[in-house]
Design a protein around this motif. Structure first.
Motif, PDB file in Angstrom:
ATOM      1  N   UNK A  73       1.343  -1.258   0.020  1.00 34.89           N
ATOM      2  CA  UNK A  73      -0.019   0.232   0.005  1.00 34.89           C
ATOM      3  C   UNK A  73       0.640   1.509  -0.036  1.00 34.89           C
ATOM      4  N   UNK A  74       1.835   1.422   0.837  1.00 38.44           N
ATOM      5  CA  UNK A  74       2.791   2.344   0.779  1.00 38.44           C
ATOM      6  C   UNK A  74       3.622   2.629  -0.462  1.00 38.44           C
ATOM      7  N   UNK A  75       4.053   2.004  -1.368  1.00 38.19           N
ATOM      8  CA  UNK A  75       4.848   1.550  -2.221  1.00 38.19           C
ATOM      9  C   UNK A  75       4.098   2.708  -3.429  1.00 38.19           C
ATOM     10  N   UNK A  76       2.578   2.018  -2.845  1.00 36.43           N
ATOM     11  CA  UNK A  76       1.623   2.589  -4.246  1.00 36.43           C
ATOM     12  C   UNK A  76       1.239   3.431  -4.030  1.00 36.43           C
ATOM     13  N   UNK A  77       0.405   4.416  -2.545  1.00 34.02           N
ATOM     14  CA  UNK A  77       0.633   5.543  -1.910  1.00 34.02           C
ATOM     15  C   UNK A  77       0.726   6.306  -1.049  1.00 34.02           C
ATOM     16  N   UNK A  78       2.149   5.872  -0.696  1.00 36.51           N
ATOM     17  CA  UNK A  78       2.768   6.988   0.162  1.00 36.51           C
ATOM     18  C   UNK A  78       2.387   8.825  -0.617  1.00 36.51           C
ATOM     19  N   UNK A  79       2.575   8.605  -1.644  1.00 37.82           N
ATOM     20  CA  UNK A  79       2.352  10.371  -1.858  1.00 37.82           C
ATOM     21  C   UNK A  79       0.757  10.598  -1.640  1.00 37.82           C
ATOM     22  N   UNK A  80      -0.005   9.479  -1.388  1.00 40.12           N
ATOM     23  CA  UNK A  80      -1.763  10.177  -1.915  1.00 40.12           C
ATOM     24  C   UNK A  80      -2.381   9.770  -1.460  1.00 40.12           C
ATOM     25  N   UNK A  81      -1.777   9.761   0.319  1.00 41.25           N
ATOM     26  CA  UNK A  81      -2.418   9.357   1.481  1.00 41.25           C
ATOM     27  C   UNK A  81      -1.506  10.003   2.750  1.00 41.25           C
ATOM     28  N   UNK A  82      -2.368   9.994   3.658  1.00 41.23           N
ATOM     29  CA  UNK A  82      -1.880   9.990   5.255  1.00 41.23           C
ATOM     30  C   UNK A  82      -2.012   9.257   5.987  1.00 41.23           C
ATOM     31  N   UNK A  83      -1.134   8.714   6.573  1.00 37.43           N
ATOM     32  CA  UNK A  83      -0.729   6.948   7.312  1.00 37.43           C
ATOM     33  C   UNK A  83       0.034   7.772   8.163  1.00 37.43           C
ATOM     34  N   UNK A 114      -5.039 -14.000  -2.134  1.00 36.41           N
ATOM     35  CA  UNK A 114      -5.830 -13.426  -1.292  1.00 36.41           C
ATOM     36  C   UNK A 114      -5.883 -11.961  -2.445  1.00 36.41           C
ATOM     37  N   UNK A 115      -6.651 -11.245  -1.491  1.00 35.77           N
ATOM     38  CA  UNK A 115      -6.383  -9.614  -1.892  1.00 35.77           C
ATOM     39  C   UNK A 115      -6.712  -8.591  -0.364  1.00 35.77           C
ATOM     40  N   UNK A 116      -5.505  -7.923  -1.389  1.00 35.33           N
ATOM     41  CA  UNK A 116      -5.320  -6.275  -0.381  1.00 35.33           C
ATOM     42  C   UNK A 116      -6.306  -5.142  -0.511  1.00 35.33           C
ATOM     43  N   UNK A 117      -7.564  -5.789   0.413  1.00 40.04           N
ATOM     44  CA  UNK A 117      -8.446  -4.634   1.115  1.00 40.04           C
ATOM     45  C   UNK A 117      -8.367  -3.173   0.503  1.00 40.04           C
ATOM     46  N   UNK A 118      -7.180  -2.742   1.542  1.00 39.52           N
ATOM     47  CA  UNK A 118      -6.851  -1.186   1.837  1.00 39.52           C
ATOM     48  C   UNK A 118      -6.363  -0.963   0.540  1.00 39.52           C
ATOM     49  N   UNK A 119      -5.411  -1.669  -0.335  1.00 40.88           N
ATOM     50  CA  UNK A 119      -4.776  -1.400  -1.591  1.00 40.88           C
ATOM     51  C   UNK A 119      -6.428  -0.979  -2.385  1.00 40.88           C
ATOM     52  N   UNK A 120      -7.226  -1.776  -3.021  1.00 32.07           N
ATOM     53  CA  UNK A 120      -8.160  -1.817  -3.285  1.00 32.07           C
ATOM     54  C   UNK A 120      -8.712  -0.906  -3.275  1.00 32.07           C
ATOM     55  N   UNK A 121      -9.083  -0.038  -2.313  1.00 32.64           N
ATOM     56  CA  UNK A 121      -9.879   1.100  -1.681  1.00 32.64           C
ATOM     57  C   UNK A 121      -9.147   2.075  -2.409  1.00 32.64           C
ATOM     58  N   UNK A 122      -7.552   2.254  -1.764  1.00 33.27           N
ATOM     59  CA  UNK A 122      -7.159   3.835  -1.682  1.00 33.27           C
ATOM     60  C   UNK A 122      -6.984   3.621  -3.942  1.00 33.27           C
TER      61      UNK A 122
END
Length: 166
Positions: A45-55, A132-140
């Motif tokens: 998730x971080x690899x894909x969205x580190x700059x697109x969301x606040x974690x 397996x599905x990464x639900x959080x990655x899918x949502x973001x």
């Protein structure tokens, strides 16, 4: 008149493109085996969205400290998460978090998703076999394209958060 119209159009364009970032709260415990397992899906998730969301990594366990939280995040390559020690469990209670790991995704003060990170666990201690599905990655991924999207929450499976009396 032309200048006024141009300025108005530029303002509207700025408003349309300046959307806020999702806030992702990950409730974690340093010694929870499910949290440790979920570090890999979180890294994706971080690899894909580190700059697109606040974690934020929220630690609701009494034994957690900023030192132990930072160590856990560093050891698991999750340095991009901002650690939050929830010693009074106010965040956990306000988001009604039940287990670690559990994620809450907010966008513009609206709850977008609450639940598991991935579907790797069918039940406590029982791993899912196969894909397996990464639900959080899918949502973001979807929120990035469509901030108005709605999602089905999936119950998080992990280590129970023990709420202590004040």
């Amino acid at each position: 008149m032309r200048l006024l119209i141009l300025a108005t159009l530029m303002s509207i364009g700025t408003l349309l493109t300046a959307q806020s970032k999702p806030q992702v709260y990950v409730f974690m415990a340093e010694k929870c085996p499910v949290c440790i397992y979920m570090t890999n899906p979180l890294q994706q998730v971080l690899d894909a969205h580190e700059n697109n969301a606040e974690f934020y990594a929220v630690f609701p366990v009494r034994t957690s400290s900023l030192k132990t939280a930072r160590k856990f995040l560093k050891e698991n390559a999750l340095d991009a998460l901002t650690p939050m020690i929830d010693s009074d469990q106010s965040y956990s209670k306000s988001f009604d978090a039940k287990v670690t790991p559990e994620v809450v995704v907010m966008l513009d003060d609206e709850l977008k998703y609450k639940g598991r990170i991935s579907d790797a666990y069918r039940a406590p201690g029982k791993m899912k076999h196969g894909k397996r599905s990464n639900d959080l990655l899918h949502v973001l991924n979807i929120l990035k394209e469509n901030p108005a999207a709605t999602f089905t929450n999936h119950k998080a499976i992990g280590c129970f958060i023990t709420y202590h009396a004040k």
